[in-house]
Design an enzyme around this catalytic site. Structure first.
Site, PDB file in Angstrom:
ATOM      1  CG  HIS A 204     -16.913  -7.397 -16.546  1.00  0.00           C
ATOM      2  ND1 HIS A 204     -16.477  -6.216 -17.101  1.00  0.00           N
ATOM      3  CD2 HIS A 204     -15.801  -8.166 -16.430  1.00  0.00           C
ATOM      4  CE1 HIS A 204     -15.182  -6.267 -17.312  1.00  0.00           C
ATOM      5  NE2 HIS A 204     -14.738  -7.452 -16.916  1.00  0.00           N
TER       6      HIS A 204
ATOM      7  CG  HIS B  21      -8.160  -8.649 -17.523  1.00  0.00           C
ATOM      8  ND1 HIS B  21      -8.417  -8.988 -18.826  1.00  0.00           N
ATOM      9  CD2 HIS B  21      -9.371  -8.318 -16.985  1.00  0.00           C
ATOM     10  CE1 HIS B  21      -9.707  -8.876 -19.080  1.00  0.00           C
ATOM     11  NE2 HIS B  21     -10.306  -8.459 -17.976  1.00  0.00           N
TER      12      HIS B  21
ATOM     13  CD  GLU C 119      -2.701   1.615   0.382  1.00  0.00           C
ATOM     14  OE1 GLU C 119      -3.272   2.712   0.439  1.00  0.00           O
ATOM     15  OE2 GLU C 119      -2.902   0.792  -0.531  1.00  0.00           O
TER      16      GLU C 119
END
Length: 343
Positions: free
Chosen positions: A254, A312, A80
């Site tokens: 989707h 992707h 993070e």
């Protein structure tokens, strides 16, 4: 715009480097989300009250005292914070782009300003992603914000690029049709990106294990409430709060969106192929689309491998950038043809 002096070239290099850095930020953002590190640090902009991930025994003890509900996981916290550091660096570069743009009258002003505004909004979304504990609408908006920054930087780079290719030989009517088709294609790709973001934000990527649509009873499970942007308040949205049927609904839409996008992108590629000057874009669209479909199928077949899932995400961004490029080139050619026609 022609880069006639050294300072203009430096400006172009700064924009180009910022574009590459923005790609890295998007890839790291996807990696952070997919490794469940979005809440690796429960506060913002620091981490457990420190500028970096707590490392010493005293720092870790202090973190445990102040955040007893969220035990420190160093690897997730570093994922993070690395994303935050690089995103912050990108913000500094975009500020520098604005300073350099406004110091020279001939340089573009609108895109740098839009970039600065988008970065500020993106920083707020990054904060809300943490403080609102991965609320799906915020996570999706954060993804779209990152894609927007990449596309704006690329558009600015296109504006600065030396020597635009003349497209007057194409004809104003074909260019007009191409322009409309390109705008529609960009909208379709953006919509599909948003659907992908909504799928990821609601942890719906693995609910369908069959191709090409989903399990046999997905029609009975379909629930339009899955697309409400505002969910009931929860303590945390990590791992999702929607039921199985709602997640199936998101995933199915989707996939249907992917089919529609495939048809639209192929149609745009064919229109580009008909114009020799645009054929390289046709190749680019087809190659990126083919890769994206292959990655999507692999995600389903192999249960979302980390590297494939990140690829992707990045390839989807690449397809959007390519479509934006086509739209920009065709739009510039159309305006050029109009001017040529007047004179």
């Amino acid at each position: 715009m022609i880069l006639t002096n050294k300072n203009d070239r430096y400006f172009f290099y700064l924009v180009s480097f910022s574009f590459v850095l923005s790609l890295a930020v998007v890839a790291l953002g996807a990696f952070t989300r997919l490794t469940e590190a979005g809440l690796g640090c429960p506060d913002w902009p620091g981490c457990y009250g420190f500028l970096t991930v707590p490392q010493t025994a005293l720092e870790q003890q202090t973190a445990a005292e102040f955040f007893p509900q969220t035990p420190l996981e160093p690897q997730k916290a570093w994922n993070e914070m690395l994303h935050r550091y690089i995103a912050g660096t990108l913000g500094i570069f975009i500020l520098a782009i604005n300073i350099m743009a406004w110091r020279q009258l001939s340089r573009p002003k609108l895109l740098p300003l839009l970039l600065l505004i988008t970065v500020i909004i993106q920083a707020l979304l990054g904060m809300w992603t943490v403080t609102l504990v991965l609320m799906p609408v915020v996570v999706m908006a954060h993804l779209l914000g990152g894609f927007t920054i990449v596309c704006l930087l690329w558009l600015l780079r296109l504006q600065l690029h030396i020597g635009h290719v003349s497209m007057t030989q194409v004809g104003i009517k074909p260019l007009y049709r191409l322009r409309i088709a390109a705008i529609v294609s960009v909208i379709v790709v953006i919509s599909q990106v948003a659907l992908g973001g909504w799928t990821a934000a609601n942890y719906a990527a693995l609910v369908c294990t069959q191709l090409p649509i989903c399990e046999a009873n997905w029609q009975q499970l379909f629930d339009s409430k899955a697309f409400l942007l505002v969910h009931p308040q929860h303590d945390s949205y990590q791992y999702g709060v929607l039921d199985y049927g709602q997640r199936v609904s998101i995933h199915v839409v989707h996939r249907i969106g992917a089919m529609v996008t495939t048809v639209v992108v192929l149609a745009m590629a064919w229109l580009c192929w008909l114009q020799p000057i645009l054929r390289r874009y046709s190749w680019g669209l087809v190659l990126l689309l083919t890769l994206q479909i292959a990655l999507g199928v692999t995600n389903v077949a192999a249960s979302l491998p980390l590297a494939v899932a990140v690829a992707h995400n990045v390839t989807g961004l690449g397809l959007l950038v390519m479509m934006v490029t086509v739209s920009y080139r065709v739009g510039a050619g159309y305006r050029q043809s109009q001017q040529h026609r007047r004179y």
